[in-house]
Motif scaffolding. Structure first.
Motif, PDB file in Angstrom:
ATOM      1  N   THR A  84      14.612  10.624 -20.219  1.00  0.00           N
ATOM      2  CA  THR A  84      15.745  11.059 -19.408  1.00  0.00           C
ATOM      3  C   THR A  84      16.024  12.546 -19.428  1.00  0.00           C
ATOM      4  O   THR A  84      16.766  13.048 -18.585  1.00  0.00           O
ATOM      5  CB  THR A  84      17.028  10.340 -19.876  1.00  0.00           C
ATOM      6  OG1 THR A  84      17.307  10.723 -21.232  1.00  0.00           O
ATOM      7  CG2 THR A  84      16.865   8.827 -19.791  1.00  0.00           C
ATOM      8  N   GLY A  85      15.472  13.258 -20.429  1.00  0.00           N
ATOM      9  CA  GLY A  85      15.782  14.669 -20.567  1.00  0.00           C
ATOM     10  C   GLY A  85      17.041  14.930 -21.375  1.00  0.00           C
ATOM     11  O   GLY A  85      17.476  16.074 -21.506  1.00  0.00           O
ATOM     12  N   LEU A  86      17.644  13.872 -21.944  1.00  0.00           N
ATOM     13  CA  LEU A  86      18.804  14.050 -22.809  1.00  0.00           C
ATOM     14  C   LEU A  86      18.394  14.726 -24.112  1.00  0.00           C
ATOM     15  O   LEU A  86      17.311  14.456 -24.630  1.00  0.00           O
ATOM     16  CB  LEU A  86      19.419  12.696 -23.156  1.00  0.00           C
ATOM     17  CG  LEU A  86      20.234  11.954 -22.097  1.00  0.00           C
ATOM     18  CD1 LEU A  86      20.449  10.515 -22.543  1.00  0.00           C
ATOM     19  CD2 LEU A  86      21.567  12.646 -21.878  1.00  0.00           C
ATOM     20  N   PRO A  87      19.234  15.568 -24.680  1.00  0.00           N
ATOM     21  CA  PRO A  87      18.981  16.036 -26.043  1.00  0.00           C
ATOM     22  C   PRO A  87      18.973  14.821 -26.975  1.00  0.00           C
ATOM     23  O   PRO A  87      19.733  13.867 -26.778  1.00  0.00           O
ATOM     24  CB  PRO A  87      20.176  16.951 -26.337  1.00  0.00           C
ATOM     25  CG  PRO A  87      20.698  17.354 -25.004  1.00  0.00           C
ATOM     26  CD  PRO A  87      20.445  16.191 -24.106  1.00  0.00           C
ATOM     27  N   TYR A  88      18.133  14.865 -28.011  1.00  0.00           N
ATOM     28  CA  TYR A  88      18.009  13.722 -28.913  1.00  0.00           C
ATOM     29  C   TYR A  88      19.346  13.335 -29.533  1.00  0.00           C
ATOM     30  O   TYR A  88      19.681  12.152 -29.644  1.00  0.00           O
ATOM     31  CB  TYR A  88      16.990  14.029 -30.017  1.00  0.00           C
ATOM     32  CG  TYR A  88      16.982  12.991 -31.118  1.00  0.00           C
ATOM     33  CD1 TYR A  88      16.423  11.726 -30.912  1.00  0.00           C
ATOM     34  CD2 TYR A  88      17.565  13.271 -32.360  1.00  0.00           C
ATOM     35  CE1 TYR A  88      16.437  10.774 -31.922  1.00  0.00           C
ATOM     36  CE2 TYR A  88      17.583  12.327 -33.370  1.00  0.00           C
ATOM     37  CZ  TYR A  88      17.016  11.080 -33.150  1.00  0.00           C
ATOM     38  OH  TYR A  88      17.045  10.131 -34.141  1.00  0.00           O
ATOM     39  N   GLU A  89      20.133  14.313 -29.932  1.00  0.00           N
ATOM     40  CA  GLU A  89      21.412  14.022 -30.601  1.00  0.00           C
ATOM     41  C   GLU A  89      22.356  13.265 -29.670  1.00  0.00           C
ATOM     42  O   GLU A  89      23.080  12.352 -30.094  1.00  0.00           O
ATOM     43  CB  GLU A  89      22.080  15.310 -31.075  1.00  0.00           C
ATOM     44  CG  GLU A  89      21.336  16.040 -32.187  1.00  0.00           C
ATOM     45  CD  GLU A  89      20.138  16.833 -31.673  1.00  0.00           C
ATOM     46  OE1 GLU A  89      19.970  16.942 -30.429  1.00  0.00           O
ATOM     47  OE2 GLU A  89      19.378  17.342 -32.513  1.00  0.00           O
ATOM     48  N   VAL A  90      22.353  13.644 -28.379  1.00  0.00           N
ATOM     49  CA  VAL A  90      23.196  12.954 -27.405  1.00  0.00           C
ATOM     50  C   VAL A  90      22.686  11.535 -27.186  1.00  0.00           C
ATOM     51  O   VAL A  90      23.460  10.572 -27.131  1.00  0.00           O
ATOM     52  CB  VAL A  90      23.237  13.725 -26.070  1.00  0.00           C
ATOM     53  CG1 VAL A  90      23.949  12.907 -24.996  1.00  0.00           C
ATOM     54  CG2 VAL A  90      23.927  15.069 -26.256  1.00  0.00           C
ATOM     55  N   ALA A  91      21.355  11.401 -27.066  1.00  0.00           N
ATOM     56  CA  ALA A  91      20.764  10.071 -26.872  1.00  0.00           C
ATOM     57  C   ALA A  91      21.094   9.158 -28.041  1.00  0.00           C
ATOM     58  O   ALA A  91      21.453   7.992 -27.846  1.00  0.00           O
ATOM     59  CB  ALA A  91      19.251  10.192 -26.690  1.00  0.00           C
ATOM     60  N   LEU A  92      20.980   9.672 -29.252  1.00  0.00           N
ATOM     61  CA  LEU A  92      21.259   8.844 -30.430  1.00  0.00           C
ATOM     62  C   LEU A  92      22.731   8.450 -30.470  1.00  0.00           C
ATOM     63  O   LEU A  92      23.066   7.304 -30.794  1.00  0.00           O
ATOM     64  CB  LEU A  92      20.875   9.599 -31.701  1.00  0.00           C
ATOM     65  CG  LEU A  92      21.045   8.806 -33.009  1.00  0.00           C
ATOM     66  CD1 LEU A  92      20.202   7.545 -32.999  1.00  0.00           C
ATOM     67  CD2 LEU A  92      20.674   9.684 -34.209  1.00  0.00           C
ATOM     68  N   ASP A  93      23.628   9.369 -30.153  1.00  0.00           N
ATOM     69  CA  ASP A  93      25.045   9.031 -30.114  1.00  0.00           C
ATOM     70  C   ASP A  93      25.314   7.941 -29.083  1.00  0.00           C
ATOM     71  O   ASP A  93      26.076   6.998 -29.330  1.00  0.00           O
ATOM     72  CB  ASP A  93      25.877  10.267 -29.776  1.00  0.00           C
ATOM     73  CG  ASP A  93      26.437  10.936 -31.024  1.00  0.00           C
ATOM     74  OD1 ASP A  93      26.071  10.512 -32.138  1.00  0.00           O
ATOM     75  OD2 ASP A  93      27.226  11.884 -30.885  1.00  0.00           O
ATOM     76  N   ALA A  94      24.697   8.081 -27.902  1.00  0.00           N
ATOM     77  CA  ALA A  94      24.907   7.092 -26.841  1.00  0.00           C
ATOM     78  C   ALA A  94      24.348   5.733 -27.240  1.00  0.00           C
ATOM     79  O   ALA A  94      24.932   4.699 -26.928  1.00  0.00           O
ATOM     80  CB  ALA A  94      24.266   7.569 -25.546  1.00  0.00           C
ATOM     81  N   VAL A  95      23.206   5.728 -27.933  1.00  0.00           N
ATOM     82  CA  VAL A  95      22.639   4.464 -28.415  1.00  0.00           C
ATOM     83  C   VAL A  95      23.599   3.799 -29.392  1.00  0.00           C
ATOM     84  O   VAL A  95      23.890   2.601 -29.303  1.00  0.00           O
ATOM     85  CB  VAL A  95      21.265   4.697 -29.079  1.00  0.00           C
ATOM     86  CG1 VAL A  95      20.802   3.447 -29.817  1.00  0.00           C
ATOM     87  CG2 VAL A  95      20.233   5.093 -28.030  1.00  0.00           C
ATOM     88  N   LYS A  96      24.107   4.573 -30.339  1.00  0.00           N
ATOM     89  CA  LYS A  96      24.991   3.999 -31.359  1.00  0.00           C
ATOM     90  C   LYS A  96      26.382   3.684 -30.820  1.00  0.00           C
ATOM     91  O   LYS A  96      27.069   2.795 -31.333  1.00  0.00           O
ATOM     92  CB  LYS A  96      25.086   4.961 -32.546  1.00  0.00           C
ATOM     93  CG  LYS A  96      23.776   5.081 -33.312  1.00  0.00           C
ATOM     94  CD  LYS A  96      23.932   5.925 -34.564  1.00  0.00           C
ATOM     95  CE  LYS A  96      22.652   5.932 -35.386  1.00  0.00           C
ATOM     96  NZ  LYS A  96      22.790   6.683 -36.651  1.00  0.00           N
ATOM     97  N   LEU A  97      26.783   4.386 -29.777  1.00  0.00           N
ATOM     98  CA  LEU A  97      28.111   4.178 -29.216  1.00  0.00           C
ATOM     99  C   LEU A  97      28.135   3.010 -28.244  1.00  0.00           C
ATOM    100  O   LEU A  97      29.087   2.222 -28.231  1.00  0.00           O
ATOM    101  CB  LEU A  97      28.569   5.447 -28.494  1.00  0.00           C
ATOM    102  CG  LEU A  97      30.019   5.510 -28.007  1.00  0.00           C
ATOM    103  CD1 LEU A  97      30.986   5.464 -29.176  1.00  0.00           C
ATOM    104  CD2 LEU A  97      30.224   6.789 -27.190  1.00  0.00           C
ATOM    105  N   THR A  98      27.068   2.871 -27.447  1.00  0.00           N
ATOM    106  CA  THR A  98      27.097   1.891 -26.366  1.00  0.00           C
ATOM    107  C   THR A  98      25.797   1.110 -26.223  1.00  0.00           C
ATOM    108  O   THR A  98      25.763  -0.107 -26.380  1.00  0.00           O
ATOM    109  CB  THR A  98      27.403   2.592 -25.024  1.00  0.00           C
ATOM    110  OG1 THR A  98      28.618   3.336 -25.136  1.00  0.00           O
ATOM    111  CG2 THR A  98      27.548   1.579 -23.902  1.00  0.00           C
ATOM    112  N   HIS A  99      24.711   1.833 -25.925  1.00  0.00           N
ATOM    113  CA  HIS A  99      23.489   1.170 -25.457  1.00  0.00           C
ATOM    114  C   HIS A  99      22.826   0.295 -26.516  1.00  0.00           C
ATOM    115  O   HIS A  99      22.231  -0.731 -26.187  1.00  0.00           O
ATOM    116  CB  HIS A  99      22.508   2.222 -24.912  1.00  0.00           C
ATOM    117  CG  HIS A  99      23.022   2.918 -23.693  1.00  0.00           C
ATOM    118  ND1 HIS A  99      22.716   2.519 -22.411  1.00  0.00           N
ATOM    119  CD2 HIS A  99      23.869   3.976 -23.562  1.00  0.00           C
ATOM    120  CE1 HIS A  99      23.339   3.298 -21.541  1.00  0.00           C
ATOM    121  NE2 HIS A  99      24.042   4.184 -22.211  1.00  0.00           N
TER     122      HIS A  99
END
Length: 346
Positions: free
Chosen positions: A268-283
């Motif tokens: 997706t082009g997301l920064p890794y830290e943002v992707a990891l937060d989104a995974v742990k928060l929602t996905h």
């Protein structure tokens, strides 16, 4: 940090409008590819970048397929469901709102599978320096939101819980890129949005959560199929197998959040830290659940809400658009979302 956020978020408007109930003229789908499996049957699957194909591949669930998959990539849920209605796509994944808009338009679609996850990523954001501290403070304030999106419904539901309605605020209908600009420049007082946008804003230190969707919205995502594909025994069997593979892949995501965040960030082009937060928060919190009466009832509330607001053209029974043949021994739709604890941006 304040410079990197818009540059990162802009391409995501083409990637993560799945929750949106509206789409622009160029949201007609395209791209995609194929996965060759055994046998002559081809399953036409609708996807979004960094979506089902990516997670199935990462989890090893595209190995030893008994059929072939032809992927079509869409930029949002509504045009994907238009393709389902047109029989160009056999099955695809969407959030809780696009099926309501499709059914409201009397499209030929059938919800066949569900997951339930955390709604903490569905949030109403305010800037860090905002004086607003609770939902009731939104009275008389301007709020940006994408029309017909899951965030739109979350905004309505959050206002109702606080004793307010849309008439008590100034609604500014904006897609995420424009909403971000309006939010950061102070042209709107708040922004109702979904993850990973929520995680991006929090990571960049450009906002905080006023309230989120936990306990307010149903937290459901769906697999939606074409009735014509379900009427074909061979395709129906393939859809059942595909749905089961996605369930196993979702389990894999929960067990491997860091590995999936790396894949998702690359896709997706997301920064890794943002992707990891989104995974742990929602996905990564999603649990495969049954399409039970509780799920149907909660979707009916959404459908009736948008019908009352005249954002869809008619009232209807969502149960007429549900097929529970693939439920198996799944937990109820209200099963608690999985939890990693608090994401780092919280």
């Amino acid at each position: 940090m304040k410079r990197f956020l818009p540059a990162v978020l802009l391409p995501l408007t083409l990637l993560l409008a799945a929750c949106s109930g509206t789409s622009s003229a160029d949201d007609s789908g395209g791209g995609g590819g194929s996965v060759d499996g055994k046998g002559s049957l081809t399953l036409n699957v609708g996807d979004q970048k960094g979506g089902s194909e990516a997670v199935l591949r990462a989890a090893g669930e595209l190995d030893d397929l008994p059929y072939k998959i032809k992927w079509s990539t869409f930029t949002s849920g509504p045009p994907m469901l238009e393709a389902v209605n047109a029989k160009a796509v056999d099955v695809g994944s969407v959030g809780n709102t696009p099926p309501v808009f499709a059914a409201g338009a009397d499209s030929k679609i059938t919800i066949v599978a569900a997951t339930h996850g955390s709604s903490r990523g569905e949030a109403i954001l305010v800037r860090e320096d905002s004086p607003l501290t609770r939902t009731t403070d939104l009275k008389g304030k301007s709020v940006a939101v994408a029309q017909g999106s899951s965030a739109h419904y979350q905004l309505i539901a959050s206002l109702k819980e606080a004793g307010l309605t849309l008439d008590d605020i100034e609604v500014t209908l904006l897609q995420p890129a424009d909403a971000l600009a309006a939010f950061t420049s102070g042209k709107v007082d708040a922004w109702a949005v979904w993850d990973p946008y929520t995680s991006q804003v929090l990571q960049a230190g450009q906002g905080r959560v006023l309230t989120d969707g936990e306990g307010v919205v149903n937290g459901l995502n769906f697999q939606v199929a074409a009735p014509s594909a379900l009427a074909d025994k061979a395709k129906a069997d393939a859809i059942g197998d595909y749905v089961e593979r996605l369930r196993r892949a979702q389990d894999w995501v929960f067990d491997h959040p860091e590995e999936w965040a790396k894949v998702w960030a690359k896709e997706t082009g997301l920064p890794y830290e943002v992707a990891l937060d989104a995974v742990k928060l929602t996905h990564g919190t999603r649990v495969p659940v049954a399409l039970d009466q509780l799920a149907v009832d909660s979707e009916q509330v959404i459908a009736d809400t948008f019908a009352d607001l005249k954002l869809i053209p008619r009232r209807f029974d969502i149960a007429d658009y549900v097929d529970d043949r693939f439920n198996k021994e799944l937990p109820p739709s209200t099963s608690p979302a999985r939890s990693y604890g608090k994401a780092s941006s919280r």
